[in-house]
Motif scaffolding. Structure first.
Motif, PDB file in Angstrom:
ATOM      1  N   ALA A 117       0.760  -1.216  -0.019  1.00  0.00           N
ATOM      2  CA  ALA A 117      -0.125   0.127  -0.032  1.00  0.00           C
ATOM      3  C   ALA A 117       0.933   1.375   0.059  1.00  0.00           C
ATOM      4  CB  ALA A 117      -1.019   0.099   1.303  1.00  0.00           C
ATOM      5  N   TRP A 118       1.998   1.184   0.785  1.00  0.00           N
ATOM      6  CA  TRP A 118       2.682   2.583   0.941  1.00  0.00           C
ATOM      7  C   TRP A 118       3.419   2.556  -0.647  1.00  0.00           C
ATOM      8  CZ3 TRP A 118       7.850   4.159  -0.154  1.00  0.00           C
ATOM      9  CH2 TRP A 118       8.081   5.067   0.583  1.00  0.00           C
ATOM     10  N   ARG A 119       3.896   1.373  -1.102  1.00  0.00           N
ATOM     11  CA  ARG A 119       4.675   1.754  -2.421  1.00  0.00           C
ATOM     12  C   ARG A 119       3.800   2.153  -3.429  1.00  0.00           C
ATOM     13  NH1 ARG A 119       9.716  -0.556  -3.324  1.00  0.00           N
ATOM     14  NH2 ARG A 119      10.929  -1.389  -1.467  1.00  0.00           N
ATOM     15  N   LEU A 120       2.620   1.616  -3.463  1.00  0.00           N
ATOM     16  CA  LEU A 120       1.515   1.941  -4.409  1.00  0.00           C
ATOM     17  C   LEU A 120       1.454   3.712  -4.282  1.00  0.00           C
ATOM     18  CD1 LEU A 120      -1.291  -0.664  -4.418  1.00  0.00           C
ATOM     19  CD2 LEU A 120       0.265   0.059  -6.314  1.00  0.00           C
ATOM     20  N   ASN A 121       1.334   4.135  -3.339  1.00  0.00           N
ATOM     21  CA  ASN A 121       1.255   5.599  -3.160  1.00  0.00           C
ATOM     22  C   ASN A 121       2.447   6.247  -3.225  1.00  0.00           C
ATOM     23  OD1 ASN A 121      -1.592   5.650  -2.528  1.00  0.00           O
ATOM     24  ND2 ASN A 121      -1.204   5.038  -0.327  1.00  0.00           N
ATOM     25  N   ASN A 122       3.650   5.983  -3.267  1.00  0.00           N
ATOM     26  CA  ASN A 122       4.861   6.581  -2.981  1.00  0.00           C
ATOM     27  C   ASN A 122       5.874   6.324  -4.152  1.00  0.00           C
ATOM     28  OD1 ASN A 122       4.667   8.425  -0.430  1.00  0.00           O
ATOM     29  ND2 ASN A 122       3.747   6.222   0.091  1.00  0.00           N
ATOM     30  N   ASN A 123       5.983   5.181  -4.512  1.00  0.00           N
ATOM     31  CA  ASN A 123       6.956   4.797  -5.400  1.00  0.00           C
ATOM     32  C   ASN A 123       6.960   5.334  -6.743  1.00  0.00           C
ATOM     33  OD1 ASN A 123       8.126   3.422  -3.435  1.00  0.00           O
ATOM     34  ND2 ASN A 123       8.670   1.557  -4.690  1.00  0.00           N
ATOM     35  N   ARG A 124       7.993   6.306  -7.416  1.00  0.00           N
ATOM     36  CA  ARG A 124       7.654   7.010  -8.556  1.00  0.00           C
ATOM     37  C   ARG A 124       8.992   6.860  -9.640  1.00  0.00           C
ATOM     38  NH1 ARG A 124       3.713  10.975  -8.024  1.00  0.00           N
ATOM     39  NH2 ARG A 124       2.845  11.271  -5.900  1.00  0.00           N
ATOM     40  N   ASN A 125       8.551   6.983 -10.791  1.00  0.00           N
ATOM     41  CA  ASN A 125       9.840   6.847 -11.827  1.00  0.00           C
ATOM     42  C   ASN A 125      10.561   8.150 -11.684  1.00  0.00           C
ATOM     43  OD1 ASN A 125       8.235   8.318 -13.269  1.00  0.00           O
ATOM     44  ND2 ASN A 125       7.195   7.003 -14.606  1.00  0.00           N
ATOM     45  N   VAL A 126      11.480   8.214 -12.628  1.00  0.00           N
ATOM     46  CA  VAL A 126      12.380   9.216 -12.734  1.00  0.00           C
ATOM     47  C   VAL A 126      11.727  10.442 -13.070  1.00  0.00           C
ATOM     48  CG1 VAL A 126      14.481   8.095 -13.384  1.00  0.00           C
ATOM     49  CG2 VAL A 126      12.956   8.643 -15.237  1.00  0.00           C
ATOM     50  N   GLU A 127      10.668  10.357 -13.940  1.00  0.00           N
ATOM     51  CA  GLU A 127       9.708  11.662 -14.277  1.00  0.00           C
ATOM     52  C   GLU A 127       8.890  11.883 -13.118  1.00  0.00           C
ATOM     53  OE1 GLU A 127       9.865   8.822 -16.600  1.00  0.00           O
ATOM     54  OE2 GLU A 127      11.417   9.906 -17.515  1.00  0.00           O
ATOM     55  N   GLY A 128       8.768  11.094 -12.020  1.00  0.00           N
ATOM     56  CA  GLY A 128       7.999  11.729 -10.896  1.00  0.00           C
ATOM     57  C   GLY A 128       6.702  11.168 -10.919  1.00  0.00           C
ATOM     58  N   GLU A 129       6.502  10.243 -11.662  1.00  0.00           N
ATOM     59  CA  GLU A 129       5.056   9.533 -11.875  1.00  0.00           C
ATOM     60  C   GLU A 129       5.047   8.428 -10.999  1.00  0.00           C
ATOM     61  OE1 GLU A 129       5.066   9.116 -16.131  1.00  0.00           O
ATOM     62  OE2 GLU A 129       4.254  11.035 -16.710  1.00  0.00           O
ATOM     63  N   LEU A 130       3.702   8.075 -10.564  1.00  0.00           N
ATOM     64  CA  LEU A 130       3.607   6.866  -9.992  1.00  0.00           C
ATOM     65  C   LEU A 130       3.569   5.526 -10.874  1.00  0.00           C
ATOM     66  CD1 LEU A 130       0.478   7.604  -7.520  1.00  0.00           C
ATOM     67  CD2 LEU A 130       3.001   7.036  -6.677  1.00  0.00           C
ATOM     68  N   TYR A 131       4.466   4.589 -10.338  1.00  0.00           N
ATOM     69  CA  TYR A 131       4.451   3.386 -11.382  1.00  0.00           C
ATOM     70  C   TYR A 131       3.283   2.801 -11.508  1.00  0.00           C
ATOM     71  CZ  TYR A 131       9.515   3.244 -10.887  1.00  0.00           C
ATOM     72  OH  TYR A 131      10.926   3.661 -10.857  1.00  0.00           O
ATOM     73  N   ILE A 132       2.338   2.808 -10.606  1.00  0.00           N
ATOM     74  CA  ILE A 132       0.859   2.147 -10.594  1.00  0.00           C
ATOM     75  C   ILE A 132      -0.162   3.021 -10.145  1.00  0.00           C
ATOM     76  CG2 ILE A 132      -0.517   0.192 -10.063  1.00  0.00           C
ATOM     77  CD1 ILE A 132       2.021  -1.348 -10.006  1.00  0.00           C
ATOM     78  N   LEU A 133      -1.116   3.633 -10.597  1.00  0.00           N
ATOM     79  CA  LEU A 133      -2.094   4.229  -9.956  1.00  0.00           C
ATOM     80  C   LEU A 133      -3.041   3.766  -9.153  1.00  0.00           C
ATOM     81  CD1 LEU A 133      -2.950   6.498 -13.183  1.00  0.00           C
ATOM     82  CD2 LEU A 133      -1.287   7.089 -11.312  1.00  0.00           C
ATOM     83  N   SER A 134      -3.251   4.085  -7.940  1.00  0.00           N
ATOM     84  CA  SER A 134      -4.344   3.644  -6.997  1.00  0.00           C
ATOM     85  C   SER A 134      -5.202   4.697  -6.466  1.00  0.00           C
ATOM     86  CB  SER A 134      -3.542   2.779  -6.009  1.00  0.00           C
ATOM     87  OG  SER A 134      -2.673   3.586  -5.436  1.00  0.00           O
TER      88      SER A 134
END
Length: 250
Positions: A173-190
């Motif tokens: 749950a934390w990673r879904l809300n916080n982990n981002r790519n180099v462009e600052g976009e979330l890897y997976i939207l939730s």
């Protein structure tokens, strides 16, 4: 977000709701199934006579967690249709079925559980991120239930595996809300925290799963007369805890 112990305290209502749900579903001699339209159906099952009350609670928990994982996967695909489309799946339904009706995914290169979940948040991964995440989560949950879907008197579960599984879902749950790519976009939207379009249904779904697993961990620990080793991690730096790799209970 704070430490996992703080999140556990906030998950108290979810655990209580999970307890009420499972006790309600675990009726003697009855089994409950969730139909495709979302309605619950109870019917008499002669096999249930050979089950203890705890066996029926475990059965109900396993069904509810499995159904919750499928709901979560569908929701993630609806928010991230690019994931199933970029690997050539014909539909969202086909993509979901590929995760839950299959156990071979060549693009994961043999990764399971935590290894697959971590792949979903890697910059250099170009496959279906929802598949990597949820195939890993589903495999982890199956391991926590000892890869069984029906439980009887002599079957056993490990409370530590269930507890670790719940903590790992909090990390997801934390990673879904916080982990981002180099462009600052979330890897997976939730979740959508925007005040104008507030949608925290993903967080609630994961919280429900955590509550179910935590409740069952308490039940199993009490049944086996064992204690669970509780951990405290900062979610920003937390590592996934072992589940399948734990020594089986004797």
């Amino acid at each position: 977000m704070g430490k996992q112990e703080q999140d556990g305290a906030r998950a108290g209502p979810a655990l209580a709701a999970a307890a009420a749900l499972l006790l309600g579903l675990a009726l003697p001699g009855c089994t409950t199934r969730t139909s495709h339209d979302g309605r619950s159906e109870s019917r008499f099952d002669p096999r249930a006579i050979a089950k203890t009350d705890i066996d029926r609670v475990i059965d109900a928990s396993q069904r509810e967690v499995s159904a919750g994982l499928k709901r979560l996967t569908e929701k993630l695909y609806r928010r991230n249709p690019r994931e199933w489309k970029k690997v050539g799946q014909p539909s969202l339904e086909a993509a979901v079925a590929r995760i839950f009706d299959n156990n071979q995914w060549p693009e994961l290169e043999g990764r399971r559980e935590a290894q697959a979940m971590l792949l979903a948040f890697r910059e250099d991964y170009h496959g279906d991120r929802v598949l990597a995440l949820m195939a890993g989560v589903n495999g982890m949950v199956q391991a926590a239930y000892e890869h069984k879907t029906d439980f009887y008197v002599l079957d056993g579960l490990d409370a530590q595996k269930l507890y670790n599984c719940a903590r790992n879902l909090e990390i997801v749950a934390w990673r879904l809300n916080n982990n981002r790519n180099v462009e600052g976009e979330l890897y997976i939207l939730s979740n959508e925290p925007d005040a104008a379009v507030r949608n925290l249904s993903f967080e609630r779904e994961i919280g429900r799963l955590v509550g179910l697993l935590d409740f069952l961990s308490v039940v199993v620990a009490d049944k086996n007369g064992r204690t669970v080793n509780r951990v405290m991690q900062n979610l920003a730096t937390a590592v996934f805890l072992p589940v399948a790799a734990l020594t089986p209970i004797k």
